[in-house]
Scaffold this active site. Structure first.
Site, PDB file in Angstrom:
ATOM      1  N   HIS A 124      12.728  -1.384  -5.033  1.00 52.83           N
ATOM      2  CA  HIS A 124      12.891  -1.992  -6.222  1.00 52.83           C
ATOM      3  C   HIS A 124      13.986  -2.933  -6.594  1.00 52.83           C
ATOM      4  O   HIS A 124      15.134  -2.447  -5.932  1.00 52.83           O
ATOM      5  CB  HIS A 124      12.736  -0.782  -7.300  1.00 52.83           C
ATOM      6  CG  HIS A 124      12.903  -1.009  -8.552  1.00 52.83           C
ATOM      7  ND1 HIS A 124      13.983  -1.012  -9.657  1.00 52.83           N
ATOM      8  CD2 HIS A 124      11.538  -1.273  -9.633  1.00 52.83           C
ATOM      9  CE1 HIS A 124      13.402  -1.285 -10.969  1.00 52.83           C
ATOM     10  NE2 HIS A 124      11.963  -1.467 -10.812  1.00 52.83           N
ATOM     11  N   SER A 325      -2.115   7.185  -3.035  1.00 50.03           N
ATOM     12  CA  SER A 325      -1.612   6.364  -4.067  1.00 50.03           C
ATOM     13  C   SER A 325      -2.619   5.764  -5.086  1.00 50.03           C
ATOM     14  O   SER A 325      -3.780   5.473  -4.971  1.00 50.03           O
ATOM     15  CB  SER A 325      -1.060   5.018  -3.253  1.00 50.03           C
ATOM     16  OG  SER A 325      -0.827   4.117  -4.108  1.00 50.03           O
TER      17      SER A 325
HETATM   18  C1  LIG Z   1       9.695   2.463  -6.562  1.00 43.94           C
HETATM   19  C2  LIG Z   1      10.429   2.355  -7.908  1.00 43.94           C
HETATM   20  N1  LIG Z   1      11.923   2.521  -7.843  1.00 43.94           N
HETATM   21  C3  LIG Z   1      12.694   2.638  -9.154  1.00 43.94           C
HETATM   22  C4  LIG Z   1      12.006   2.020 -10.349  1.00 43.94           C
HETATM   23  C5  LIG Z   1      12.848   2.051 -11.425  1.00 43.94           C
HETATM   24  O1  LIG Z   1      12.505   3.000 -12.283  1.00 43.94           O
HETATM   25  P1  LIG Z   1      12.866   2.987 -13.954  1.00 43.94           P
HETATM   26  O2  LIG Z   1      12.022   2.138 -14.380  1.00 43.94           O
HETATM   27  O3  LIG Z   1      12.397   4.524 -14.516  1.00 43.94           O
HETATM   28  O4  LIG Z   1      14.198   2.799 -14.043  1.00 43.94           O
HETATM   29  C6  LIG Z   1      10.693   1.719 -10.308  1.00 43.94           C
HETATM   30  C7  LIG Z   1      10.162   1.353 -11.517  1.00 43.94           C
HETATM   31  O5  LIG Z   1       9.103   0.698 -11.734  1.00 43.94           O
HETATM   32  C8  LIG Z   1      10.022   1.784  -9.058  1.00 43.94           C
HETATM   33  O6  LIG Z   1       8.755   1.275  -9.252  1.00 43.94           O
END
Ligand SMILES: Cc1ncc(COP(=O)(O)O)c(C=O)c1O
Length: 375
Positions: A124, A325
């Site tokens: 992310h 998934s």
């Molecule tokens: C794999 C992954 N990690 C972290 C996040 C971030 O999460 P948040 O939007 O709850 O802060 C996301 C958001 O889509 C994600 O897909």
């Protein structure tokens, strides 16, 4: 003072318009992992108080309008789902997955100030920013075409940097492809290279609420070697406000806690003032759904993902997804399609995420539009 505030007619029309537009967008919001199917109206009376969960959920707090007791129950439930060792974990309800990842990486950096964080290119986008913010050395690794970490690149890179303790940022369901980095393989590589100390953080934003409810989960949790785990609350469960949970091993957290007199609590969390509603929403959702309710959401979402994958391929759109998934991946849709549908494209791919507000009819309509929009 206690009179209900009044909006002008024009302002009221704006709010009505916003509600109508949200109602309309709901069914076309198929590209982001936010479940839109919930009803928290029973909790509306709690908007009458400025509640605040400042401080450590397990400690005392001077601010007594809080939902810390509810938060502890929620955390206990997530700790059970993540197979944390009884009595050996700690955690708190965060503002979302990003804060949970930040917390895990903060603990790791405090334990290993000279450590290097390894994360794949499918990670992310917020993670690189967190690492920059906290000045953690980091190396981005290659991913495999399916979105999973490239283990050969991990092995070779670790070999070169054997002098620095590794902090592995593992994806338990990548944002775009839903890929799960294999913790058993990662641990195998660390053992093979005889690396004495390491830390594994698991980013289980969406899949952390899927894998505990399937028959054959990929290894993802504390029993698979994670030292901390972040899960988003507003993704699979759904909530009007973003929220999440983070869990970490107690012995690691204890090394970084500080006591603050002003709040009468341990300053263990990243944010000071914390939402009292996130814990309340999660508690309400878990209580009203129960294990059977969440299992049913997961089962139906996976079934719908299989439906979407199958129908897209039948329509000549090459679609695929990982085991367990709900993220169905396909070639980047034409721009015209993304005017109507809320899709999150990246490079040459797009995806839909089949959470409970998505139906077979919605998917069928989306595929028909896709086929029409293709050159
Ligand atoms: C794999 C992954 N990690 C972290 C996040 C971030 O999460 P948040 O939007 O709850 O802060 C996301 C958001 O889509 C994600 O897909």
């Amino acid at each position: 003072m206690n009179q209900r505030p009044q909006l002008s007619a024009a302002d009221q029309r704006r709010l009505d318009g916003l509600a109508a537009s949200f109602g309309d967008l709901r069914k076309r919001n198929i590209g982001y992992p936010c479940n839109q199917d919930f009803d928290y109206s029973e909790l509306a009376p709690f908007f009458a108080w400025s509640a605040n969960n400042i401080g450590d959920p397990f400690g005392p707090s001077n601010y007594r309008l809080n939902t810390l007791g509810f938060e502890r129950e929620v955390l206990g439930e997530f700790a059970r789902l993540a197979q944390a060792e009884e009595g050996q974990w700690w955690g708190y309800v965060t503002s979302g997955g990003t804060e949970g990842n930040m917390y895990g990486l903060y603990v790791a950096r405090e334990l290993f100030p000279d450590g290097i964080c390894y994360f794949s290119e499918d990670t992310h986008y917020s993670v690189a920013k967190v690492l920059r913010l906290q000045h953690t050395r980091s190396i981005m690794l290659k991913s495999q075409p399916n979105g999973e970490l490239d283990y050969t690149d991990l092995r070779e890179t670790l070999r070169i940097h054997r002098d620095a303790p590794p902090i592995i940022f593992a994806n338990i369901g990548t944002t775009m492809k839903g890929a799960v980095d294999n913790l058993a393989t990662v641990r195998g590589i660390l053992a093979e290279l005889a690396i004495p100390a390491s830390y594994i953080h698991a980013d289980a934003a969406l899949s952390g609420m899927i894998l505990p409810f399937v028959d054959e989960p990929q290894p993802w949790n504390f029993s698979a070697g994670a030292d901390s785990i972040s899960i988003s609350g507003h993704k699979l469960l759904g909530s009007p406000l973003p929220c999440g949970i983070v869990l970490a091993k107690k012995r690691n957290v204890e090394r970084i806690a500080r006591s603050i007199e002003y709040i009468g609590a341990l300053d263990t969390t990243i944010a000071g003032s914390r939402s009292a509603f996130g814990p309340l929403f999660l508690w309400y959702r878990l209580r009203t759904l129960g294990t059977s309710g969440v299992t049913e959401i997961v089962r139906r979402s996976l079934e719908l993902a299989a439906f979407a994958e199958e129908r897209m391929n039948a329509a000549g759109i090459p679609a695929w997804r990982h085991k367990n998934s709900v993220t169905v991946v396909f070639p980047r849709p034409p721009a015209a399609l993304m005017e109507k549908w809320i899709i999150a494209p990246k490079g040459n791919i797009g995806h839909i995420i089949t959470l409970p507000h998505v139906t077979e009819n919605i998917i069928t309509e989306f595929i028909a539009d896709f086929v029409k929009a293709r050159p």
